[in-house]
Design a protein around this motif. Structure first.
Motif, PDB file in Angstrom:
ATOM      1  N   VAL A  85       0.819  -1.210   0.000  1.00 35.20           N
ATOM      2  CA  VAL A  85       0.000   0.000   0.000  1.00 35.20           C
ATOM      3  C   VAL A  85       0.852   1.258   0.000  1.00 35.20           C
ATOM      4  O   VAL A  85       0.431   2.302  -0.512  1.00 35.20           O
ATOM      5  CB  VAL A  85      -0.957  -0.012   1.217  1.00 35.20           C
ATOM      6  CG1 VAL A  85      -1.608   1.351   1.430  1.00 35.20           C
ATOM      7  CG2 VAL A  85      -2.036  -1.062   1.020  1.00 35.20           C
ATOM      8  N   GLN A  86       2.043   1.204   0.572  1.00 32.82           N
ATOM      9  CA  GLN A  86       2.862   2.404   0.730  1.00 32.82           C
ATOM     10  C   GLN A  86       3.101   3.148  -0.586  1.00 32.82           C
ATOM     11  O   GLN A  86       3.113   4.377  -0.627  1.00 32.82           O
ATOM     12  CB  GLN A  86       4.200   2.042   1.367  1.00 32.82           C
ATOM     13  CG  GLN A  86       4.093   1.791   2.864  1.00 32.82           C
ATOM     14  CD  GLN A  86       5.438   1.452   3.484  1.00 32.82           C
ATOM     15  OE1 GLN A  86       6.395   1.193   2.770  1.00 32.82           O
ATOM     16  NE2 GLN A  86       5.488   1.435   4.801  1.00 32.82           N
ATOM     17  N   SER A  87       3.286   2.405  -1.668  1.00 36.70           N
ATOM     18  CA  SER A  87       3.562   3.054  -2.957  1.00 36.70           C
ATOM     19  C   SER A  87       2.346   3.792  -3.517  1.00 36.70           C
ATOM     20  O   SER A  87       2.469   4.592  -4.435  1.00 36.70           O
ATOM     21  CB  SER A  87       4.041   2.015  -3.972  1.00 36.70           C
ATOM     22  OG  SER A  87       3.056   1.021  -4.158  1.00 36.70           O
ATOM     23  N   PHE A  88       1.160   3.514  -2.951  1.00 34.07           N
ATOM     24  CA  PHE A  88      -0.062   4.159  -3.452  1.00 34.07           C
ATOM     25  C   PHE A  88      -0.513   5.331  -2.576  1.00 34.07           C
ATOM     26  O   PHE A  88      -1.489   6.006  -2.919  1.00 34.07           O
ATOM     27  CB  PHE A  88      -1.211   3.137  -3.514  1.00 34.07           C
ATOM     28  CG  PHE A  88      -0.968   2.025  -4.496  1.00 34.07           C
ATOM     29  CD1 PHE A  88      -1.197   2.218  -5.856  1.00 34.07           C
ATOM     30  CD2 PHE A  88      -0.507   0.788  -4.060  1.00 34.07           C
ATOM     31  CE1 PHE A  88      -0.977   1.187  -6.759  1.00 34.07           C
ATOM     32  CE2 PHE A  88      -0.286  -0.239  -4.952  1.00 34.07           C
ATOM     33  CZ  PHE A  88      -0.516  -0.047  -6.315  1.00 34.07           C
ATOM     34  N   ILE A  89       0.180   5.583  -1.450  1.00 37.02           N
ATOM     35  CA  ILE A  89      -0.285   6.618  -0.521  1.00 37.02           C
ATOM     36  C   ILE A  89      -0.235   8.001  -1.162  1.00 37.02           C
ATOM     37  O   ILE A  89      -1.243   8.712  -1.238  1.00 37.02           O
ATOM     38  CB  ILE A  89       0.548   6.595   0.776  1.00 37.02           C
ATOM     39  CG1 ILE A  89       0.263   5.305   1.554  1.00 37.02           C
ATOM     40  CG2 ILE A  89       0.230   7.816   1.632  1.00 37.02           C
ATOM     41  CD1 ILE A  89       1.090   5.156   2.817  1.00 37.02           C
ATOM     42  N   PRO A  91       0.281   8.943  -4.453  1.00 33.06           N
ATOM     43  CA  PRO A  91      -0.619   9.086  -5.615  1.00 33.06           C
ATOM     44  C   PRO A  91      -2.082   9.187  -5.215  1.00 33.06           C
ATOM     45  O   PRO A  91      -2.855   9.940  -5.833  1.00 33.06           O
ATOM     46  CB  PRO A  91      -0.347   7.807  -6.426  1.00 33.06           C
ATOM     47  CG  PRO A  91       1.031   7.396  -6.032  1.00 33.06           C
ATOM     48  CD  PRO A  91       1.159   7.764  -4.583  1.00 33.06           C
ATOM     49  N   GLY A  92      -2.468   8.439  -4.171  1.00 36.05           N
ATOM     50  CA  GLY A  92      -3.848   8.506  -3.703  1.00 36.05           C
ATOM     51  C   GLY A  92      -4.204   9.881  -3.164  1.00 36.05           C
ATOM     52  O   GLY A  92      -5.272  10.432  -3.473  1.00 36.05           O
ATOM     53  N   PHE A  93      -3.291  10.467  -2.361  1.00 35.47           N
ATOM     54  CA  PHE A  93      -3.532  11.818  -1.842  1.00 35.47           C
ATOM     55  C   PHE A  93      -3.586  12.838  -2.977  1.00 35.47           C
ATOM     56  O   PHE A  93      -4.350  13.815  -2.908  1.00 35.47           O
ATOM     57  CB  PHE A  93      -2.444  12.201  -0.842  1.00 35.47           C
ATOM     58  CG  PHE A  93      -2.654  11.625   0.520  1.00 35.47           C
ATOM     59  CD1 PHE A  93      -3.914  11.654   1.120  1.00 35.47           C
ATOM     60  CD2 PHE A  93      -1.608  11.062   1.227  1.00 35.47           C
ATOM     61  CE1 PHE A  93      -4.116  11.128   2.377  1.00 35.47           C
ATOM     62  CE2 PHE A  93      -1.802  10.532   2.495  1.00 35.47           C
ATOM     63  CZ  PHE A  93      -3.065  10.563   3.074  1.00 35.47           C
ATOM     64  N   LYS A  94      -2.780  12.623  -4.000  1.00 34.43           N
ATOM     65  CA  LYS A  94      -2.789  13.545  -5.143  1.00 34.43           C
ATOM     66  C   LYS A  94      -4.139  13.500  -5.863  1.00 34.43           C
ATOM     67  O   LYS A  94      -4.678  14.542  -6.263  1.00 34.43           O
ATOM     68  CB  LYS A  94      -1.664  13.175  -6.112  1.00 34.43           C
ATOM     69  CG  LYS A  94      -1.497  14.167  -7.257  1.00 34.43           C
ATOM     70  CD  LYS A  94      -0.308  13.820  -8.129  1.00 34.43           C
ATOM     71  CE  LYS A  94      -0.150  14.832  -9.271  1.00 34.43           C
ATOM     72  NZ  LYS A  94       1.003  14.492 -10.133  1.00 34.43           N
ATOM     73  N   VAL A  95      -4.686  12.290  -6.014  1.00 30.57           N
ATOM     74  CA  VAL A  95      -5.998  12.149  -6.651  1.00 30.57           C
ATOM     75  C   VAL A  95      -7.068  12.847  -5.813  1.00 30.57           C
ATOM     76  O   VAL A  95      -7.928  13.574  -6.337  1.00 30.57           O
ATOM     77  CB  VAL A  95      -6.340  10.657  -6.839  1.00 30.57           C
ATOM     78  CG1 VAL A  95      -7.802  10.507  -7.286  1.00 30.57           C
ATOM     79  CG2 VAL A  95      -5.404  10.023  -7.853  1.00 30.57           C
TER      80      VAL A  95
END
Length: 341
Positions: A85-89, A91-95
């Motif tokens: 999950v760490q690699s998506f944190i 990018p997720g906040f950016k979205v």
């Protein structure tokens, strides 16, 4: 079709069925039993909806429990999820940020929430097993004016006052400071005021040249939580001399303007635990009330805060009340902030 029409049609059909049943030689008891057996198989929309909602709630609770067990109790699963999950944190906040831009564009006042350390304060916050030794043997607020204070003393949590020999700050001084920096104040801290005067909608209504006279029963509590206005207000209220330059001061601060007959109130809570109250001009009676965790061990302590004096306390042990000073005739100007030592 109205409810009366529905009932009328129902009764017509009901009477017609009974009439035909009697022609077939059914007794009244047999007809009633037939109707009752038929009604047992009828489910109302309300009961069906309730059953569906109950199933959905139970499903959510069950799924939540499974996720909690897997992520917080079952260590192999927790480690696996964290690694992936760490690699998506980011990018997720950016979205999420990009999705929020249209909302911020429609409601620009929401940007004020960026500077809030806490959006909703927990009214049920309670510290268990708090050691109340800093207030247990305190019978009065001691005056330490002229003494050299070290870290060990003002970090202990024992309340004290000190005359910092600073220049007095009057209502007219606040007006002049606002007039010189009105653009910055209006952009960064205009609406963050609380007052019992309904005509005071923002700080510009209070600190203008036509409002030098402040009513006896009025109060205005001006909250500042942004860096630019905080730097400007420190021209009138510099850092207390006994506090180290290396200590961390909270950006949040209050300027309290109270008429000589304004009602009492509790001093605000802060992020940092060590709070100081600077009395710029006028006088206020401060009542140090012990916090709920320490009320059985510590007593309430009154003190009159005079101009140029500073009150220092720790909100873990004290919840002060500010009251109008008896026989006072002047507007009180107070400045409240906190330090994280």
């Amino acid at each position: 079709m109205t409810e009366e029409d529905i009932m009328s049609n129902f009764m017509k059909e009901y009477n017609e069925i009974r009439k035909n049943a009697k022609l077939l030689h059914f007794t009244d008891a047999e007809i009633d039993e037939i109707f009752l057996n038929g009604l047992k198989h009828v489910k109302t929309p309300k009961s069906t909806t309730f059953t569906k909602i109950t199933k959905i709630i139970l499903s959510i609770v069950l799924i939540s429990l499974v996720i909690y067990v897997l992520l917080y109790i079952h260590q192999p699963t927790s480690s696996l999820v964290l690694r992936n999950v760490q690699s998506f944190i980011y990018p997720g906040f950016k979205v999420i940020r990009n999705l929020g831009i249209p909302i911020i564009s429609l409601f620009p006042a929401l940007t004020a929430l960026y500077d809030e350390t806490c959006l909703v304060e927990n009214p049920y916050f309670h510290v268990t097993n708090l050691d109340c030794y800093p207030c247990e043997h305190v019978h009065s607020v001691i005056n330490l004016t002229g003494l050299s204070l070290n870290h060990s003393f003002y970090e202990s949590g024992t309340p004290f006052v000190i005359n910092d020999q600073r220049n007095l700050v009057f209502f007219a001084d606040l007006v002049n400071l606002y007039q010189e920096n009105s653009i910055i104040f209006d952009q960064n801290a205009p609406w963050m005021i609380t007052s019992n005067n309904k005509s005071f909608k923002h700080i510009g209504n209070v600190l203008n040249n036509n409002n030098i006279q402040f009513s006896k029963d009025n109060f205005v509590h001006w909250r500042i939580n942004r860096m630019l206005p905080a730097r400007i207000i420190r021209k009138l209220f510099p850092r207390p001399s006994f506090i180290s330059e290396w200590s961390g001061q909270s950006i949040e601060r209050y300027v309290l303007i109270d008429g000589p007959k304004s009602p009492g109130y509790s001093l605000p809570s802060f992020e940092c635990s060590y709070v100081f109250v600077v009395q710029g001009s006028g006088e206020r009676d401060i009542i140090l009330e012990a916090t709920p965790e320490c009320k059985d061990n510590c007593r309430r302590i009154p003190i009159r805060l005079k101009p140029s004096y500073i009150l220092w306390y720790n909100w873990w042990y004290w919840k002060p009340l500010s009251l109008p000073a008896e026989n006072s005739t002047n507007v009180s100007i107070s400045y409240v902030s906190s330090h994280c030592l």
